[in-house]
Design a protein around this motif. Sequence first.
Motif, mmCIF file in Angstrom:
data_model
loop_
_atom_site.group_PDB
_atom_site.id
_atom_site.type_symbol
_atom_site.label_atom_id
_atom_site.label_comp_id
_atom_site.label_asym_id
_atom_site.label_seq_id
_atom_site.Cartn_x
_atom_site.Cartn_y
_atom_site.Cartn_z
ATOM 1 N N GLU A 50 -83.908 3.382 -84.932
ATOM 2 C CA GLU A 50 -84.996 4.262 -84.507
ATOM 3 C C GLU A 50 -85.603 3.786 -83.193
ATOM 4 O O GLU A 50 -85.955 4.601 -82.332
ATOM 5 C CB GLU A 50 -86.059 4.337 -85.596
ATOM 6 N N TYR A 51 -85.706 2.481 -83.035
ATOM 7 C CA TYR A 51 -86.229 1.907 -81.791
ATOM 8 C C TYR A 51 -85.318 2.257 -80.620
ATOM 9 O O TYR A 51 -85.798 2.639 -79.545
ATOM 10 C CB TYR A 51 -86.368 0.388 -81.944
ATOM 11 N N PHE A 52 -84.005 2.165 -80.804
ATOM 12 C CA PHE A 52 -83.054 2.521 -79.752
ATOM 13 C C PHE A 52 -83.243 3.979 -79.350
ATOM 14 O O PHE A 52 -83.327 4.309 -78.168
ATOM 15 C CB PHE A 52 -81.616 2.285 -80.222
ATOM 16 N N TRP A 53 -83.321 4.872 -80.345
ATOM 17 C CA TRP A 53 -83.458 6.307 -80.105
ATOM 18 C C TRP A 53 -84.728 6.604 -79.302
ATOM 19 O O TRP A 53 -84.703 7.406 -78.361
ATOM 20 C CB TRP A 53 -83.459 7.045 -81.433
ATOM 21 N N ALA A 54 -85.813 5.955 -79.648
ATOM 22 C CA ALA A 54 -87.080 6.180 -78.936
ATOM 23 C C ALA A 54 -87.072 5.524 -77.560
ATOM 24 O O ALA A 54 -87.523 6.114 -76.573
ATOM 25 C CB ALA A 54 -88.237 5.653 -79.769
ATOM 26 N N ALA A 55 -86.526 4.310 -77.460
ATOM 27 C CA ALA A 55 -86.571 3.558 -76.203
ATOM 28 C C ALA A 55 -85.741 4.213 -75.108
ATOM 29 O O ALA A 55 -86.101 4.150 -73.931
ATOM 30 C CB ALA A 55 -86.099 2.125 -76.428
ATOM 31 N N MET A 56 -84.654 4.864 -75.467
ATOM 32 C CA MET A 56 -83.812 5.481 -74.434
ATOM 33 C C MET A 56 -84.511 6.659 -73.771
ATOM 34 O O MET A 56 -84.188 7.028 -72.651
ATOM 35 C CB MET A 56 -82.461 5.907 -75.007
ATOM 36 N N GLN A 57 -85.521 7.212 -74.450
ATOM 37 C CA GLN A 57 -86.240 8.361 -73.923
ATOM 38 C C GLN A 57 -87.604 7.992 -73.350
ATOM 39 O O GLN A 57 -88.319 8.860 -72.859
ATOM 40 C CB GLN A 57 -86.436 9.385 -75.036
ATOM 41 N N ASP A 58 -87.953 6.719 -73.417
ATOM 42 C CA ASP A 58 -89.274 6.276 -72.987
ATOM 43 C C ASP A 58 -89.359 6.263 -71.465
ATOM 44 O O ASP A 58 -88.554 5.631 -70.795
ATOM 45 C CB ASP A 58 -89.559 4.882 -73.537
ATOM 46 N N GLY A 59 -90.363 6.953 -70.935
ATOM 47 C CA GLY A 59 -90.514 7.074 -69.495
ATOM 48 C C GLY A 59 -91.210 5.921 -68.833
ATOM 49 O O GLY A 59 -91.064 5.699 -67.641
ATOM 50 N N HIS A 60 -91.970 5.133 -69.570
ATOM 51 C CA HIS A 60 -92.733 4.027 -68.990
ATOM 52 C C HIS A 60 -93.378 4.477 -67.679
ATOM 53 O O HIS A 60 -92.910 4.145 -66.602
ATOM 54 C CB HIS A 60 -91.860 2.786 -68.752
#
Length: 132
Positions: A50-60
């Motif tokens: 779940e962390y991978f899925w969210a992190a790949m879309q995180d714009g920071h």
Amino acid sequence: MREHLIFKALVALQDTRSRSSEAIVQPSWTLRFCLAYLYTQSFGSRDPFEYFWAAMQDGHPTTTDGGSYLRHLNLGRAINSIIYGLGFNDTPQTEECLSRPRCGRAVHDFWEEVQRQLDDGRPMPERRFRRD
């Protein structure tokens, strides 16, 4: 066959990580399948997936360069956790094989490194990956 599918799914995650340094990675059915398959083969929790899925879309949103760098680091951390959940550890050798899957004997070298870890008795999750 199982080992080859695990390797290919990990290569897809590593490729996503590489692309993440340029921009946000859009979700796809392919990535979802890779994550789901690796989860079925792991002994760990769902959290790294779940962390991978969210992190790949995180714009920071702080800065473009900083955001890309953080996204790349976070995906690396997620891949390390996913690999650990599979029953072995990420090493420079495994990362090299995943980064260059079409070079020489990458699949063979990857699983040789995993076997070396098992033979050396390195600290691993409770249930180890077993090679037949």
